[in-house]
Motif scaffolding. Structure first.
Motif, mmCIF file in Angstrom:
data_model
loop_
_atom_site.group_PDB
_atom_site.id
_atom_site.type_symbol
_atom_site.label_atom_id
_atom_site.label_comp_id
_atom_site.label_asym_id
_atom_site.label_seq_id
_atom_site.Cartn_x
_atom_site.Cartn_y
_atom_site.Cartn_z
ATOM 1 N N VAL A 621 0.846 -1.183 0.000
ATOM 2 C CA VAL A 621 0.000 0.000 0.000
ATOM 3 C C VAL A 621 0.887 1.240 0.000
ATOM 4 O O VAL A 621 2.093 1.165 0.228
ATOM 5 C CB VAL A 621 -0.934 0.029 1.229
ATOM 6 C CG1 VAL A 621 -1.959 -1.089 1.164
ATOM 7 C CG2 VAL A 621 -0.124 -0.052 2.529
ATOM 8 N N SER A 623 0.750 5.760 0.970
ATOM 9 C CA SER A 623 0.020 6.786 1.716
ATOM 10 C C SER A 623 -1.224 7.192 0.939
ATOM 11 O O SER A 623 -1.172 7.427 -0.271
ATOM 12 C CB SER A 623 0.916 8.004 1.949
ATOM 13 O OG SER A 623 2.009 7.649 2.766
ATOM 14 N N THR A 625 -3.876 5.245 0.626
ATOM 15 C CA THR A 625 -4.635 4.068 0.213
ATOM 16 C C THR A 625 -5.739 3.769 1.214
ATOM 17 O O THR A 625 -5.501 3.708 2.423
ATOM 18 C CB THR A 625 -3.710 2.837 0.109
ATOM 19 O OG1 THR A 625 -2.657 3.107 -0.806
ATOM 20 C CG2 THR A 625 -4.492 1.619 -0.362
ATOM 21 N N LYS A 626 -6.945 3.576 0.712
ATOM 22 C CA LYS A 626 -8.056 3.164 1.565
ATOM 23 C C LYS A 626 -8.077 1.639 1.617
ATOM 24 O O LYS A 626 -7.960 0.976 0.572
ATOM 25 C CB LYS A 626 -9.385 3.701 1.025
ATOM 26 C CG LYS A 626 -9.534 5.217 1.146
ATOM 27 C CD LYS A 626 -10.914 5.662 0.720
ATOM 28 C CE LYS A 626 -11.081 7.170 0.889
ATOM 29 N NZ LYS A 626 -11.004 7.575 2.317
ATOM 30 N N VAL A 627 -8.228 1.086 2.806
ATOM 31 C CA VAL A 627 -8.162 -0.362 2.973
ATOM 32 C C VAL A 627 -9.344 -0.847 3.801
ATOM 33 O O VAL A 627 -9.938 -0.087 4.574
ATOM 34 C CB VAL A 627 -6.845 -0.796 3.659
ATOM 35 C CG1 VAL A 627 -5.647 -0.425 2.802
ATOM 36 C CG2 VAL A 627 -6.714 -0.168 5.046
ATOM 37 N N THR A 631 -7.045 -6.303 4.837
ATOM 38 C CA THR A 631 -6.282 -6.033 3.620
ATOM 39 C C THR A 631 -4.781 -6.191 3.888
ATOM 40 O O THR A 631 -4.250 -5.604 4.831
ATOM 41 C CB THR A 631 -6.544 -4.600 3.130
ATOM 42 O OG1 THR A 631 -7.929 -4.445 2.843
ATOM 43 C CG2 THR A 631 -5.733 -4.300 1.869
ATOM 44 N N THR A 652 -7.653 4.476 6.302
ATOM 45 C CA THR A 652 -6.790 5.056 5.275
ATOM 46 C C THR A 652 -5.350 5.050 5.767
ATOM 47 O O THR A 652 -5.068 5.436 6.914
ATOM 48 C CB THR A 652 -7.203 6.502 4.964
ATOM 49 O OG1 THR A 652 -8.565 6.522 4.523
ATOM 50 C CG2 THR A 652 -6.321 7.090 3.870
#
Length: 676
Positions: A621, A623, A625-627, A631, A652
């Motif tokens: 991932v 910075s 990134t929505k998870v 995940t 996030t």
């Protein structure tokens, strides 16, 4: 026979080989890294040579340095042990070129069995049964996916050059294949320098049974019966036993003969292990390990032969000591691998100093069994001592416990008692986990398969019901003794009561509450000690009972009575942490230390930390990134095994703090996650 050999390994196998050398009057030479300068195997040998830095790639995997050490020391032969270079054909060839005897099979046999795919082809030609699968040279992801689809899920991906459970993935569905293949290839390349894989049909509830074979240079090959190694976690063995339970004489003979056929197919010489996977009475060839196995002691116990001595004699050109007809099975043996690891956290390796180690009474390494004498009830093979450090550089094994009995029931009882007697303070260990497996109905009844741990996970990882009252009484006794109060202490033996004022009052009673923190559960416990003239009591959980205690005089040994119950045990004090061992259980209590323990890395709010020291090998991932919860975020490698760290909650990624290739310490913050 040789006069001097070099042992190209470390830890318990190096100590094990040195023990046989000593018994036979052969001088031994150790090699060691920076991390092992004061290691047990160095002290066990007659000489020692430094070969490099702490990482295996800087020392134990450096062929040229080991060859130099052997030649400089005047060694005539090299014993590779297991792991490291034991199945490396380049190393065997280098020994030969240097005029050194490689105590192992010919280079050609290592090469033939080193590739799982090539080995399968050889076994097919030798009429050894094989599991349906794909072992071809074409490694394109699309073709591998088609082959997996054709075989039918679930399938098992295995590193072609692998072993020890590394580079293996079970794929349940076609849509998971690509990710599993990428991870498998990554781990295979890291561990073996070769990312080729093979695919096999994954058999449900299989047993893992292996056969010990031996061959000499005179054309004789024998099998020393079988071992069951089905109890595994993460494809690595936990418990092994010999002989394998429940095999008929006909099946045992058929497997042994198939194993010898496998060895003859590659003109094998020396010690080897042919591994089979079984369902019912059907067995299939998995692989051949061209070396001595970790679990070889159980075979030594039930046959009465020292397999390292056999290796040395065969390598020196002597014939095998026994024919197949002369070999006999006697009794039963079970081996448990005691590791520095954290079972409740996915068996992650644990590092640190072994501050206190106490093993059950037993014989170390070879016993009188090699000469046909009585077998020791318990044998202990270990490469570490109290005060040594378990580092992230090598396998975290502390010891192997081998219990022997006239029957499996006898061996099982002795193993249970041996595990109850183990005391280790420092890194986390799997002692309690081993006790639970040995005590489980499935293992006791011989209902074995490679999924035993997962199938009984709820019971094996259930909250424990330990004798907490008894353990707290002993902790209080040790604390009182440390403060110099009560029976058994120096103050109590003083001639005047004024020399022991802490718990004595002229009028009235004395009350004091000890605040303990149960380290295992992170639960606060309050125990009140009451002394009213000559009467002592403990109050705990709304109960009050008469209390008396004493120190036995032997180190760490205490006794107490709580009401009508008498308990004895051992307490090892490390700062303000009291490690209590009683009634076969282990406890750890922190005294008056109410600082909150750090939360589990994967359950922390907005913070993810490294669950062990290791190297970052993939950042999945960035910075922003929505998870979602679960995940995959970062992949770490420790001791050649991959560990994927997932998101504890949806959110996030605010910041990634490490890059691929960075080394991180245990507990280091890896990234910041802003939870929704």
């Amino acid at each position: 026979m040789f006069n001097k050999i070099l042992i190209a390994n470390r830890g318990e196998i190096a100590c094990r080989v040195a023990a046989t050398c000593k018994r036979l009057g052969i001088a031994s030479v150790a090699v060691y890294s920076d991390a092992d300068a004061k290691a047990k195997h160095v002290a066990a040998c007659d000489e020692a040579v430094h070969i490099g830095g702490p990482a295996a790639a800087e020392s134990y995997l450096r062929i040229e340095r080991i060859i130099e050490a052997a030649r400089a020391s005047g060694a005539q032969a090299v014993h590779p042990g297991y792991g490291f270079l034991s199945e490396n054909e380049d190393f065997a060839e280098a020994c030969k070129a240097a005029g050194l005897v490689f105590i192992g099979p010919p280079v050609e046999a290592i090469a033939a069995m080193g590739s799982k795919a090539a080995a399968k082809a050889l076994m097919h030609a030798a009429a050894v049964p094989l599991v349906p699968g794909y072992h071809g040279d074409d490694q394109s992801p699309d073709l591998l996916r088609r082959e997996a689809d054709a075989i039918g899920y679930p399938v098992l991906l295995k590193a072609s050059a692998g072993g020890g459970g590394k580079g293996m993935r079970v794929v349940e569905r076609g849509e998971d294949f690509a990710a599993a293949l990428a991870s498998c290839k990554r781990e295979a390349a890291s561990s073996f320098g070769n990312d080729r894989v093979l695919i096999e049909k994954y058999l449900t509830r299989p047993r893992h049974v292996e056969v010990q074979v031996f061959a000499d240079t005179h054309g004789t090959a024998v099998y020393l019966f079988d071992r069951d190694c089905s109890v595994q976690r993460r494809h690595q063995k936990v418990l092994e036993e010999a002989p394998a339970p429940g095999l008929s004489d006909a099946l045992r003979r058929a497997m042994g003969e198939a194993a010898v056929a496998a060895a003859r197919a590659v003109d094998y010489v020396g010690a080897g292990t042919v591994e089979f996977i079984m369902t019912g009475d059907d067995f299939y060839f998995m692989e051949m390990n061209t070396r001595l196995q970790v679990e070889h002691p159980v075979t030594e116990m039930v046959t009465g032969h020292d397999l390292v001595e056999w290796q040395l004699r065969v390598a020196a050109g002597e014939p095998l000591p026994c024919t197949q007809q002369q070999l006999q099975l006697t009794g039963h043996a079970i081996e448990a691998r005691l590791y520095a690891e954290h079972p409740a956290r996915g068996f992650l390796p644990s590092t640190g100093t072994l501050k206190h180690v106490r093993m059950p009474d037993g014989v170390e390494f070879v016993t009188s069994a090699h000469a046909g004498g009585p077998r020791a009830p318990v044998r202990i093979d270990s490469g570490v001592r109290e005060g040594d450090t378990i580092t992230p550089f090598y396998d975290p094994m502390i010891a192997k416990l081998i219990a022997y009995g006239a029957s499996r029931t006898d061996a099982l009882q002795r193993m249970s008692r041996a595990l109850q007697a183990c005391e280790v303070v420092g890194p986390h260990t799997n002692v309690e986990f081993l006790r639970r497996i040995v005590a489980s109905e499935a293992f006791a009844s011989g209902d074995l398969d490679t999924g035993l741990i997962e199938r009984h996970r709820d019971a094996l990882f259930a909250p424990s019901h330990k004798p907490l009252d008894a353990a707290l009484a002993l902790a209080c006794a040790a604390l009182l003794e440390r403060e110099g109060n009560g029976e058994g202490s120096a103050a109590a033996r003083a001639s005047s009561p004024w020399d022991a004022l802490a718990h004595w009052r002229l009028n009235g009673d004395y009350r004091r509450t000890f605040n303990w923190n149960d380290v295992e559960s992170d639960v606060q416990l309050a125990v009140t000690f009451v002394r009213d003239r000559d009467v002592q009591e403990l109050e705990y959980a709304d109960r009050r009972a008469p209390f008396a205690w004493w120190a036995s005089g032997a180190p760490h040994e205490y006794g107490a009575t709580l009401g009508h119950t008498r308990v004895t045990g051992r307490v090892f004090i490390d700062g303000d942490t009291f490690h209590v061992f009683c009634r076969g259980e282990a406890f750890a209590f922190e005294w008056q230390n109410l600082l909150a323990h750090a939360a589990d890395a994967e359950h922390g709010e907005g913070r993810l930390t490294a669950p062990m020291p290791g190297k970052v090998i993939a950042v999945l991932v960035a910075s922003g990134t929505k998870v979602e919860k679960g995940t995959p975020l970062i992949v770490m490698e420790a001791m050649k095994m991959e560990h994927t760290i997932g998101a504890p909650a949806a959110g996030t990624v605010a910041e990634v703090l490490y890059e691929v290739g960075d080394q991180v310490a245990d507990g280091a913050q890896l990234l910041v996650l802003e939870s929704e």
